[in-house]
Structure formats: structure tokens, C-alpha cells
Design a protein around this motif. Structure first.
Motif, mmCIF file in Angstrom:
data_model
loop_
_atom_site.group_PDB
_atom_site.id
_atom_site.type_symbol
_atom_site.label_atom_id
_atom_site.label_comp_id
_atom_site.label_asym_id
_atom_site.label_seq_id
_atom_site.Cartn_x
_atom_site.Cartn_y
_atom_site.Cartn_z
ATOM 1 N N SER A 85 1.023 -1.712 0.145
ATOM 2 C CA SER A 85 0.115 0.011 -0.013
ATOM 3 C C SER A 85 0.755 1.133 -0.170
ATOM 4 O O SER A 85 0.100 2.147 -0.101
ATOM 5 N N ASN A 89 -2.826 3.223 -4.086
ATOM 6 C CA ASN A 89 -3.778 3.723 -3.464
ATOM 7 C C ASN A 89 -5.351 2.971 -3.286
ATOM 8 O O ASN A 89 -5.930 2.318 -2.936
ATOM 9 N N LEU A 90 -4.767 2.026 -3.972
ATOM 10 C CA LEU A 90 -6.261 0.843 -5.059
ATOM 11 C C LEU A 90 -5.452 -0.509 -4.773
ATOM 12 O O LEU A 90 -5.695 -1.090 -6.366
ATOM 13 N N ASN A 128 -3.863 -8.057 -0.012
ATOM 14 C CA ASN A 128 -4.578 -6.489 0.546
ATOM 15 C C ASN A 128 -5.753 -7.320 1.328
ATOM 16 O O ASN A 128 -6.870 -6.561 2.063
ATOM 17 N N TRP A 132 -7.866 -5.951 4.497
ATOM 18 C CA TRP A 132 -8.830 -5.317 5.114
ATOM 19 C C TRP A 132 -10.008 -6.063 5.851
ATOM 20 O O TRP A 132 -10.134 -5.977 7.013
ATOM 21 N N VAL A 137 -6.665 -1.652 7.842
ATOM 22 C CA VAL A 137 -6.599 -0.989 6.600
ATOM 23 C C VAL A 137 -7.100 0.347 7.198
ATOM 24 O O VAL A 137 -8.344 0.349 7.595
ATOM 25 N N GLU A 164 -7.382 10.566 -2.474
ATOM 26 C CA GLU A 164 -6.436 10.095 -0.919
ATOM 27 C C GLU A 164 -5.170 11.366 -0.162
ATOM 28 O O GLU A 164 -4.290 11.470 0.747
ATOM 29 N N ARG A 202 -16.415 -0.292 0.175
ATOM 30 C CA ARG A 202 -15.394 -0.327 0.554
ATOM 31 C C ARG A 202 -13.997 1.475 0.867
ATOM 32 O O ARG A 202 -14.016 1.636 1.530
ATOM 33 N N ARG A 203 -12.900 1.403 -0.484
ATOM 34 C CA ARG A 203 -12.859 2.478 -0.723
ATOM 35 C C ARG A 203 -13.006 3.999 -0.826
ATOM 36 O O ARG A 203 -12.461 4.815 0.089
ATOM 37 N N LEU A 206 -13.631 4.883 2.818
ATOM 38 C CA LEU A 206 -12.437 4.297 3.573
ATOM 39 C C LEU A 206 -11.948 5.970 3.254
ATOM 40 O O LEU A 206 -11.075 6.904 4.426
#
Length: 485
Positions: A85, A89-90, A128, A132, A137, A164, A202-203, A206
Motif C-alpha cells: 500500500s 492507493n487501490l 490486501n 481489509w 486498513v 487520498e 469500501r475504498r 475509507l
């Protein structure tokens, strides 16, 4: 722990379990399962830990791939997540939808030595998703708040990455998007069998928890002009992507049931998200029971043909003017489509559309011979005389690529300079447009490209915007200060 690595001589390449085509063609769930811990460790241990890691070099984000593979092989999964990460960012989204066969995995050293690539994308997804699941995260809350604000036009991957990065530096960040959900093409363009929508949601949550402010159903040019946003914010980023479908100028193009790919995919995704979609429910833009022809050979075409299969099409054909070796789309996606029942019609191109009562009934096509290579190195398609034939079609989907919209007109800003292709012109040292304080990044600058490149551009432009905003703050010219005068 060094003995954990270089196991490619003893351990064969293995992907996570893939659902059988007969089952997966009836739903929009992702087709690959996920490694368990032992499987991820085993496959990570195949990495040869190259002195010059070509996988990392050919990743647009320059992810530290050998490092997080080694950490995964050693069971140090939280550290692997931190490493993954740090540059993306994704990462769980890239692990799902990046064309690894053209990027990291396609340049893996052991792949070149015929041992089979390390399954980098699947391991990235595992790392990743596990992060989660285990609550590792967390939103990147800034250490201090700054007085300046940033407006970002576009909530796709580039805009999300920039948001972000800038919010983590303490700026007030507002994201403006014309759609009712944030995510751009990740939400409405990419089908669920490649990227289930909860992964994007979920991103977005966040980022909201981090303090990013989202304005959905907000269209610049309708709800505010670019000048309005410039007056409100200390800097503005244009990250709209490119949405204007390329068209095919051929006789019969005006017939009904000939539609652009993005319109078709958006309607399908909305239906999957639970929205009421009259054009889908009526069958007008639903492939069920139809003979479907998709024109194009990129990843969007693969999304269309595989969506049509899942909607219960009678037959699905992909018409492409070059051969399989020249296919711009992922070869992995082509293989998945073939497994699911898609028929590829190679070296064929449409010349006209036939219809009855105003609706398409067939695609008139001709065979193509690939001649000598042009300046780009690709063989030039040449029509074979007398090779015409007709493909039966009740629904034709044009997946011919995307171009930029006319942003100066759309945004009400004639001073915004664009290239002859319509992309926003920027100073590549600063990523600033012709307008002071207005930056641009992603597809709207480079043309239609990959999600991973949009993320890279979003990260880069955030740094340039940060430098600009620091200079502006030193000069005492924040938007708030100007408004107070």
C-alpha cells in the motif's frame, strides 16, 4: 529466510481456483477464488528476487513487488500489506483488474525462462483483501489541517488517488462527480465478474472516513462552471477520464439496437447494483435471447462479450480486424471469454449494417489481410476483395475506444487549452494546465488507458499540487483569504 525464495525450480506456477465456465456464465460474481495463506506463501516463494526486478520496472506504480513477495513467503503479511500500500492507493483493485500479463507478470524473469510467471496479481489481491479482513486498513488522517482547499473533478481512480494523497497532507478535499456513485469506470464500466462493487465501495468509504468530501450528481458546466470552482478552491484537478465513445461511420449505423459499449455496460452494472433500469427490464438493452455482435478487440470489448453471455444471449461474436496476436486486450480475458462460449471472428471488419423496421438484423463484414508493418510496427489491415459475408445480429455493441469530451465548452472555459485529440494540454514538469492552479491527470491527459496509470498520475499530480499550494500559502493567497477581502 533466504531459503524461502527461488522455489520456482521446485514449485510450479498455480493460480487461485477458477470457477467452472458452466457455472460462472450465469452470474456476475468474480471468477477467481483467493489463495489461502499456505498457497500465497508457496507461490510467493517462487520469486527469484532479481537484482533488477523487471516486474517492478514494468509496473506503472513501480510497486515493490519482490519485497512484498518475500515478506508474504515468510509469513510477514502485515508488513507485506504496508509495503504494497506504500506505492498504490487501490492495490486490491489493481490485483483484480490490471492486465498483469502485459505488465508485471509478462516481464517476470522466470516467465521469460519458461518456468511460468509468479502470480503477482493474485498475491497482491490476497495480501490486501486479508488486510481489509483483519482491520489493518485505516484512513490516513492528516497530522495537521491546512487552510487551503482542493477541488477534484472526477471520482475515478485518478481522482481517488489524488484525493487520498492530498487529504493525507492536510488539505480540505472536495471531489465532484457527475454520477450518483463514486468510482468512475470501476463502478459503471467494469463488470462485477472482474471487480465486485463492494471492493470499490469500501475504498470510497475509507476516503470519506479520512475526511474527503464527495459531491455526487454534480456536473461541472451544469451545477457550476470551472471558474466557480477556481474561485472556491486554491487548486483544481481535472481527472474526468475520457467517456466519449468512438463511432463507426458505416451505412446503417443509425439503426436501432446498435449501441456504444459504455452505455451497455453502465446499464448492466446499474441493474446489478439494484437500480431500476427501464431499458434493461424492457429488454431493449438486455442481451437475453439475442444474437450479439461486439465490434472491437480491447478490454472493453471483452467486458461486453462476457456480460452478454451472462445476460443469456443466444450467441455472442467478437468481430476484430486483426489476429489474436495483435489483440490489444488481455490474453487472459480472451481465454476466459472463449471458455464461456464467446466466438471470436478474427481478421474481419464491418462495412455496413443491415436492418428491418428500423432495427439491426445483421452486420455486413469483410475479411482482412494483414499487410506490411506501418510506422508503429503493426501490420496494416487490408480488405480482401470479394470476401464479404453477413453475421446475424439482434444487438450490436461498438467497443471502439474512447475520446475526450469537449471540456472547454462543457466547463464554460475557453481558456482551457486542449490538444488536437481533445486531451487537456499540461506542462509535464508540473502537470498544470494552461490555467493557473488548474491541474489535469489520468486519461484526460494521456488518452484512454489503464486504471493503474490513472492511479500513478493521481499520485504524481498530488505532489505537484502540494508544491504549488505551499508556494501559494507562503504568498498568503489562499481562496479563503481572497474571499474575506
Amino acid at each position: 529466510m533466504a531459503q524461502k525464495m527461488l522455489q520456482f525450480v521446485r514449485t510450479e506456477k498455480r493460480m487461485p481456483d477458477k470457477r467452472e465456465a458452466a457455472a460462472r456464465r450465469h452470474d456476475f460474481d468474480e471468477i477467481y477464488g483467493e489463495f489461502d495463506q499456505s498457497g500465497a506463501e508457496e507461490q510467493s516463494s517462487r520469486c527469484s528476487q532479481c537484482g533488477v526486478p523487471f516486474c517492478q520496472v514494468h509496473c506503472p506504480l513501480h510497486n515493490n513487488i519482490p519485497d512484498w513477495l518475500k515478506l508474504t513467503a515468510e509469513g510477514r503479511l502485515e508488513e507485506a500489506y504496508e509495503m504494497s500500500s506504500a506505492t498504490s492507493n487501490l492495490p486490491e483493485i489493481c490485483g483484480r483488474i490490471c492486465p498483469q500479463d502485459r505488465l508485471c507478470e509478462g516481464n517476470c524473469t522466470i516467465e521469460q525462462s519458461t518456468h511460468g510467471t509468479v502470480t503477482i496479481g493474485s498475491i497482491e489481491k490476497y495480501i490486501n483483501d486479508t488486510a481489509w479482513d483483519r482491520g489493518w486498513v485505516k484512513p490516513r488522517i492528516p497530522a495537521r489541517e491546512r487552510a487551503q482547499s482542493v477541488g477534484i473533478i472526477g471520482g475515478g481512480p485518478g481522482g481517488m488517488a489524488a484525493a487520498e494523497q492530498l487529504r493525507a497532507k492536510g488539505y480540505e478535499v472536495h471531489v465532484y462527480d457527475r454520477y450518483d456513485r463514486i468510482g468512475g469506470l470501476m463502478m459503471y464500466g467494469i463488470p462485477g465478474f472482474k471487480l465486485e462493487k463492494y471492493v470499490v465501495d469500501r475504498r470510497v468509504k475509507l476516503l470519506a472516513d479520512q475526511g474527503v468530501i464527495f459531491h455526487t450528481n454534480f456536473e461541472v458546466g451544469r451545477d457550476a462552471t470551472l471558474a466557480d470552482l477556481r474561485a472556491k478552491h486554491d487548486a483544481v484537478l481535472i481527472a474526468t477520464g475520457v467517456y466519449k465513445a468512438r463511432d463507426l461511420d458505416a451505412p446503417g449505423s443509425e439503426l436501432g439496437n446498435i449501441i456504444p459499449a459504455l452505455k451497455y455496460l453502465t446499464i448492466s452494472n446499474r441493474q446489478g447494483l439494484g437500480d431500476t433500469v427501464p431499458d434493461y427490464d424492457s429488454g431493449a438493452l438486455n442481451a437475453s435471447g439475442k444474437n450479439v455482435v461486439v465490434i472491437g478487440g480491447g478490454d472493453t470489448a471483452m467486458d461486453c462479450v462476457r456480460t452478454a453471455i451472462r445476460q443469456g444471449a443466444k450467441s455472442v461474436k467478437c468481430l476484430y480486424r486483426r489476429n489474436r496476436a495483435n489483440m490489444p486486450g488481455s490474453q487472459r480475458e480472451v481465454h476466459n471469454a472463449e471458455e464461456e462460449g464467446v466466438e471470436f471472428v478474427w481478421q474481419s471488419a464491418p462495412e455496413a449494417f443491415e436492418g428491418k423496421d428500423g432495427v439491426v438484423t445483421g452486420v455486413r463484414a469483410h475479411r482482412i489481410h494483414l499487410g506490411v508493418a506501418d510506422a508503429s510496427g503493426r501490420q496494416t489491415p487490408q480488405v480482401i476483395d470479394g470476401s464479404g459475408y453477413v453475421l446475424e445480429a439482434d444487438l450490436v455493441i461498438k467497443a471502439l475506444g474512447f475520446d475526450p469530451e469537449d471540456l472547454p465548452a462543457l466547463f464554460g472555459e475557453a481558456g482551457l487549452k486542449v490538444s488536437r485529440w481533445g486531451t487537456v494540454t499540461v506542462n509535464f514538469r508540473t502537470m498544470m494546465s494552461s490555467l493557473d492552479g488548474v491541474f489535469a491527470a489520468g486519461d484526460i491527459v494521456r488518452g484512454a488507458s489503464l486504471v493503474v496509470w490513472a492511479i500513478r498520475d493521481g499520485r504524481d499530480v498530488a505532489e505537484h499540487m502540494h508544491s504549488y499550494l505551499l508556494q501559494k500559502a507562503e504568498a498568503g493567497t489562499t481562496a479563503a483569504a481572497v474571499a474575506a477581502e
